[in-house]
Design an enzyme around this catalytic site. Structure first.
Site, PDB file in Angstrom:
ATOM      1  N   THR A  29       0.868  -1.190   0.000  1.00 29.20           N
ATOM      2  CA  THR A  29       0.000   0.000   0.000  1.00 29.20           C
ATOM      3  C   THR A  29       0.897   1.229   0.000  1.00 29.20           C
ATOM      4  O   THR A  29       2.123   1.098  -0.079  1.00 29.20           O
ATOM      5  CB  THR A  29      -0.965  -0.008   1.210  1.00 29.20           C
ATOM      6  OG1 THR A  29      -1.935   1.023   1.044  1.00 29.20           O
ATOM      7  CG2 THR A  29      -0.252   0.180   2.543  1.00 29.20           C
ATOM      8  N   PHE A  33      -2.183   6.552  -0.908  1.00 26.98           N
ATOM      9  CA  PHE A  33      -3.487   5.871  -1.028  1.00 26.98           C
ATOM     10  C   PHE A  33      -4.262   6.009   0.278  1.00 26.98           C
ATOM     11  O   PHE A  33      -5.450   6.358   0.284  1.00 26.98           O
ATOM     12  CB  PHE A  33      -3.300   4.382  -1.367  1.00 26.98           C
ATOM     13  CG  PHE A  33      -4.611   3.641  -1.505  1.00 26.98           C
ATOM     14  CD1 PHE A  33      -5.228   3.507  -2.743  1.00 26.98           C
ATOM     15  CD2 PHE A  33      -5.244   3.082  -0.392  1.00 26.98           C
ATOM     16  CE1 PHE A  33      -6.449   2.837  -2.870  1.00 26.98           C
ATOM     17  CE2 PHE A  33      -6.462   2.414  -0.505  1.00 26.98           C
ATOM     18  CZ  PHE A  33      -7.058   2.293  -1.756  1.00 26.98           C
ATOM     19  N   CYS A 113     -19.451  -1.275  15.189  1.00 29.68           N
ATOM     20  CA  CYS A 113     -19.122   0.151  15.402  1.00 29.68           C
ATOM     21  C   CYS A 113     -20.242   0.929  16.098  1.00 29.68           C
ATOM     22  O   CYS A 113     -20.037   2.069  16.512  1.00 29.68           O
ATOM     23  CB  CYS A 113     -18.758   0.803  14.078  1.00 29.68           C
ATOM     24  SG  CYS A 113     -17.436  -0.079  13.234  1.00 29.68           S
ATOM     25  N   ARG A 154      -6.362  -5.932   2.539  1.00 31.38           N
ATOM     26  CA  ARG A 154      -5.697  -4.644   2.787  1.00 31.38           C
ATOM     27  C   ARG A 154      -6.640  -3.457   2.743  1.00 31.38           C
ATOM     28  O   ARG A 154      -6.361  -2.414   3.338  1.00 31.38           O
ATOM     29  CB  ARG A 154      -4.547  -4.443   1.798  1.00 31.38           C
ATOM     30  CG  ARG A 154      -5.006  -4.319   0.369  1.00 31.38           C
ATOM     31  CD  ARG A 154      -3.835  -4.132  -0.571  1.00 31.38           C
ATOM     32  NE  ARG A 154      -4.302  -4.001  -1.937  1.00 31.38           N
ATOM     33  CZ  ARG A 154      -3.598  -3.547  -2.935  1.00 31.38           C
ATOM     34  NH1 ARG A 154      -2.336  -3.200  -2.733  1.00 31.38           N
ATOM     35  NH2 ARG A 154      -4.095  -3.441  -4.147  1.00 31.38           N
ATOM     36  N   ASN A 155      -7.792  -3.571   2.045  1.00 36.20           N
ATOM     37  CA  ASN A 155      -8.664  -2.393   1.967  1.00 36.20           C
ATOM     38  C   ASN A 155      -9.156  -1.958   3.342  1.00 36.20           C
ATOM     39  O   ASN A 155      -9.274  -0.767   3.611  1.00 36.20           O
ATOM     40  CB  ASN A 155      -9.830  -2.611   0.977  1.00 36.20           C
ATOM     41  CG  ASN A 155     -10.801  -3.697   1.399  1.00 36.20           C
ATOM     42  OD1 ASN A 155     -10.511  -4.496   2.302  1.00 36.20           O
ATOM     43  ND2 ASN A 155     -11.938  -3.763   0.748  1.00 36.20           N
ATOM     44  N   MET A 223     -14.309  -7.056   3.252  1.00 30.93           N
ATOM     45  CA  MET A 223     -15.191  -5.892   3.105  1.00 30.93           C
ATOM     46  C   MET A 223     -15.400  -5.540   1.640  1.00 30.93           C
ATOM     47  O   MET A 223     -14.440  -5.420   0.883  1.00 30.93           O
ATOM     48  CB  MET A 223     -14.583  -4.688   3.831  1.00 30.93           C
ATOM     49  CG  MET A 223     -15.378  -3.395   3.643  1.00 30.93           C
ATOM     50  SD  MET A 223     -14.786  -2.017   4.638  1.00 30.93           S
ATOM     51  CE  MET A 223     -13.305  -1.548   3.743  1.00 30.93           C
ATOM     52  N   GLY A 225     -15.850  -2.591   0.044  1.00 30.95           N
ATOM     53  CA  GLY A 225     -15.615  -1.203   0.462  1.00 30.95           C
ATOM     54  C   GLY A 225     -16.664  -0.226  -0.031  1.00 30.95           C
ATOM     55  O   GLY A 225     -17.137   0.619   0.730  1.00 30.95           O
ATOM     56  N   HIS A 260     -19.260   8.269  14.547  1.00 32.76           N
ATOM     57  CA  HIS A 260     -18.293   7.167  14.481  1.00 32.76           C
ATOM     58  C   HIS A 260     -17.191   7.562  13.493  1.00 32.76           C
ATOM     59  O   HIS A 260     -17.470   8.057  12.401  1.00 32.76           O
ATOM     60  CB  HIS A 260     -18.990   5.890  14.013  1.00 32.76           C
ATOM     61  CG  HIS A 260     -18.029   4.811  13.631  1.00 32.76           C
ATOM     62  ND1 HIS A 260     -17.003   4.427  14.455  1.00 32.76           N
ATOM     63  CD2 HIS A 260     -17.921   4.059  12.500  1.00 32.76           C
ATOM     64  CE1 HIS A 260     -16.298   3.479  13.845  1.00 32.76           C
ATOM     65  NE2 HIS A 260     -16.832   3.243  12.663  1.00 32.76           N
TER      66      HIS A 260
HETATM   67  C1  LIG Z   1     -11.534   1.050   1.741  1.00 26.18           C
HETATM   68  C2  LIG Z   1     -11.650   2.026   0.589  1.00 26.18           C
HETATM   69  C3  LIG Z   1     -10.744   3.204   0.824  1.00 26.18           C
HETATM   70  C4  LIG Z   1     -11.247   1.335  -0.670  1.00 26.18           C
HETATM   71  O1  LIG Z   1     -11.535   2.141  -1.776  1.00 26.18           O
HETATM   72  P1  LIG Z   1     -12.329   1.520  -3.005  1.00 26.18           P
HETATM   73  O2  LIG Z   1     -12.150   2.425  -4.150  1.00 26.18           O
HETATM   74  O3  LIG Z   1     -13.688   1.148  -2.595  1.00 26.18           O
HETATM   75  O4  LIG Z   1     -11.468   0.208  -3.182  1.00 26.18           O
HETATM   76  P2  LIG Z   1     -11.727  -1.066  -4.016  1.00 26.18           P
HETATM   77  O5  LIG Z   1     -11.773  -2.208  -3.063  1.00 26.18           O
HETATM   78  O6  LIG Z   1     -12.850  -0.903  -4.987  1.00 26.18           O
HETATM   79  O7  LIG Z   1     -10.385  -1.079  -4.811  1.00 26.18           O
HETATM   80  C5  LIG Z   1     -10.003  -0.050  -5.700  1.00 26.18           C
HETATM   81  C6  LIG Z   1      -8.548  -0.236  -5.981  1.00 26.18           C
HETATM   82  O8  LIG Z   1      -7.787   0.147  -4.828  1.00 26.18           O
HETATM   83  C7  LIG Z   1      -6.938  -0.924  -4.473  1.00 26.18           C
HETATM   84  N1  LIG Z   1      -6.740  -0.963  -3.022  1.00 26.18           N
HETATM   85  C8  LIG Z   1      -7.625  -1.367  -2.074  1.00 26.18           C
HETATM   86  N2  LIG Z   1      -7.046  -1.253  -0.884  1.00 26.18           N
HETATM   87  C9  LIG Z   1      -5.800  -0.771  -1.082  1.00 26.18           C
HETATM   88  C10 LIG Z   1      -4.743  -0.451  -0.221  1.00 26.18           C
HETATM   89  N3  LIG Z   1      -4.835  -0.607   1.101  1.00 26.18           N
HETATM   90  N4  LIG Z   1      -3.618   0.048  -0.762  1.00 26.18           N
HETATM   91  C11 LIG Z   1      -3.500   0.214  -2.079  1.00 26.18           C
HETATM   92  N5  LIG Z   1      -4.469  -0.090  -2.949  1.00 26.18           N
HETATM   93  C12 LIG Z   1      -5.607  -0.570  -2.458  1.00 26.18           C
HETATM   94  C13 LIG Z   1      -7.631  -2.160  -4.951  1.00 26.18           C
HETATM   95  O9  LIG Z   1      -6.722  -3.225  -5.109  1.00 26.18           O
HETATM   96  C14 LIG Z   1      -8.208  -1.699  -6.260  1.00 26.18           C
HETATM   97  O10 LIG Z   1      -7.225  -1.713  -7.244  1.00 26.18           O
HETATM   98  P3  LIG Z   1      -7.478  -2.546  -8.582  1.00 26.18           P
HETATM   99  O11 LIG Z   1      -8.690  -1.911  -9.198  1.00 26.18           O
HETATM  100  O12 LIG Z   1      -6.217  -2.317  -9.327  1.00 26.18           O
HETATM  101  O13 LIG Z   1      -7.700  -3.958  -8.142  1.00 26.18           O
HETATM  102  C15 LIG Z   1     -13.115   2.518   0.412  1.00 26.18           C
HETATM  103  O14 LIG Z   1     -13.918   1.510  -0.071  1.00 26.18           O
HETATM  104  C16 LIG Z   1     -13.713   2.958   1.690  1.00 26.18           C
HETATM  105  O15 LIG Z   1     -13.322   3.939   2.260  1.00 26.18           O
HETATM  106  N6  LIG Z   1     -14.746   2.210   2.142  1.00 26.18           N
HETATM  107  C17 LIG Z   1     -15.367   2.426   3.440  1.00 26.18           C
HETATM  108  C18 LIG Z   1     -14.600   1.628   4.371  1.00 26.18           C
HETATM  109  C19 LIG Z   1     -14.872   1.927   5.788  1.00 26.18           C
HETATM  110  O16 LIG Z   1     -14.827   3.030   6.230  1.00 26.18           O
HETATM  111  N7  LIG Z   1     -15.158   0.895   6.540  1.00 26.18           N
HETATM  112  C20 LIG Z   1     -15.389   1.003   7.893  1.00 26.18           C
HETATM  113  C21 LIG Z   1     -16.813   0.757   8.129  1.00 26.18           C
HETATM  114  S1  LIG Z   1     -17.342   1.207   9.679  1.00 26.18           S
END
Ligand SMILES: CC(C)(COP(=O)(O)OP(=O)(O)OC[C@H]1O[C@@H](n2cnc3c(N)ncnc32)[C@H](O)[C@@H]1OP(=O)(O)O)[C@@H](O)C(=O)NCCC(=O)NCCS
Length: 333
Positions: A29, A33, A113, A154-155, A223, A225, A260
């Site tokens: 990561t 990001f 949460c 990792r997300n 998750m 996301g 939260h």
């Molecule tokens: C987690 C979050 C930042 C990820 O963003 P997203 O755009 O939805 O991510 P996706 O899972 O669709 O992945 C998009 C890209 O980012 C990448 N990615 C995801 N996590 C990553 C990380 N930690 N580091 C780098 N890249 C990452 C994915 O691999 C994907 O790349 P790809 O298209 O080449 O495969 C976002 O979904 C989010 O904020 N969700 C809410 C999560 C949250 O707050 N949860 C707590 C609930 S109480």
């Protein structure tokens, strides 16, 4: 009927600071990001061997002291954790032992949460019913024990921090200062948008946990996301309007919104969607990441310490978590 009030708050976060650059050593990561997508810059991680009841006991003692009561005046303990000390019995029992509260009733609640919202609601109802006088609600998490640096994990893993927060709810002797409403919601049709499959009894076989579960990463959070993000924004924004409407109030009446601390982008979207004045919203997610149920009581405790929430302040708390589970507490402090 005796009205109830938040008498005291307390929190504890472990001292070890883990930056995004430290997280980069655990998984593929980048600081860029993490900051851009979540706003998180640092979080705290407990040392190995520290359990949720250890952190919870420190937060609980701080809240009891802040409430100006003695520990033995607590007559009900409510505990929420998604990282309990052991698989069973519930973490409340281990916390109870550490606090020396043997004999009183305890609840383990599993509201992720939204643990504080549900915990305060239970406390409010037990006090109003006259069943209890002082209810201690503790939310504690050691999410660093559940970090999965794989592509699938990792997300969420970038967000996770450790800590504990607690509140003491008791009878109010001032008719103005009280819990005005607690509103609870859940929608189990979203349960698998953020969940941990194993161990479990619904895995399509006899065993609760197998080596294959470990190898396949089923013991870690998974998750979707986008779904969590969209639902979190919608439900927390909705919970704000719902609470205002139920109490016949407008945003101008609220002194502080304590949400939260899921991630900064979600908080910004909630502010934009509701038009809530930014200066009234307490935010510490940059410093601590997402600590699941502990995020909200830590935020409330810090908002009080920072003077943003004072005696007499009208505070609106909202939360959203996996389940899905969400709701609000409106309280005159
Ligand atoms: C987690 C979050 C930042 C990820 O963003 P997203 O755009 O939805 O991510 P996706 O899972 O669709 O992945 C998009 C890209 O980012 C990448 N990615 C995801 N996590 C990553 C990380 N930690 N580091 C780098 N890249 C990452 C994915 O691999 C994907 O790349 P790809 O298209 O080449 O495969 C976002 O979904 C989010 O904020 N969700 C809410 C999560 C949250 O707050 N949860 C707590 C609930 S109480």
């Amino acid at each position: 009927m005796t009205a109830s009030r938040i008498l005291g708050t307390g929190h504890y976060v472990p001292p070890r600071v883990v930056t995004n650059f430290d997280v980069m050593k655990m998984m593929e990561t980048s600081d860029e990001f993490i900051v851009e997508r979540t706003g998180v810059r640092r979080r705290r991680h407990a040392e190995a061997g520290i359990g949720a009841s250890d952190l919870g006991a420190l937060a609980a003692r701080a809240a009891v002291e802040n409430a100006g009561i003695a520990l033995d005046q607590v007559d009900l303990l409510v505990m929420n954790s998604i990282t309990p000390d052991h698989a069973d019995p519930g973490c409340a029992f281990f916390l109870q032992g550490k606090l020396g509260l043997s004999g009183i009733g305890v609840f383990d609640i599993r509201q992720q949460c939204s643990g504080l919202i549900y915990g305060i609601s239970l406390a409010d109802h037990f006090i109003k019913a006259g069943t209890c006088r002082h209810v201690l609600v503790v939310c504690s998490e050691v999410l660093s024990s559940r970090i999965d640096g794989s592509y699938d994990g990792r997300n969420i893993s970038i967000l996770l921090g450790d800590g504990a927060g607690a509140v003491v709810v008791g009878p109010s002797n001032d008719p103005r200062r009280k819990i005005l409403s607690t509103i609870l919601h859940a929608d189990g049709s979203g349960a698998k948008a953020l969940y941990t499959a194993a161990p479990g009894s619904a895995l399509g076989r006899k065993e609760h946990l197998t080596k294959e579960d470990l190898d396949a990463g089923r013991v870690y959070f998974r998750m979707d996301g986008k779904t969590v993000y969209e639902n979190g924004v919608e439900k927390m924004a909705g919970a704000i309007f719902e609470s205002l409407q139920a109490n016949g109030l407008t945003m101008d009446d609220i002194d502080a919104l304590v949400p939260h601390q899921a991630n900064l982008r979600m908080l910004e979207a909630i502010i934009e969607r509701t038009g809530f004045p930014q200066e009234k919203v307490f935010v510490n997610v940059e410093e601590y990441g997402n600590i699941a149920s502990a995020s909200l009581p830590i935020a409330l405790s810090e908002a009080r310490q920072a003077g943003m929430v004072k005696p007499g302040s009208l505070v609106l708390m909202v939360a959203f978590g996996s389940g899905f589970v969400w709701g609000s507490v409106l309280a005159r402090m």
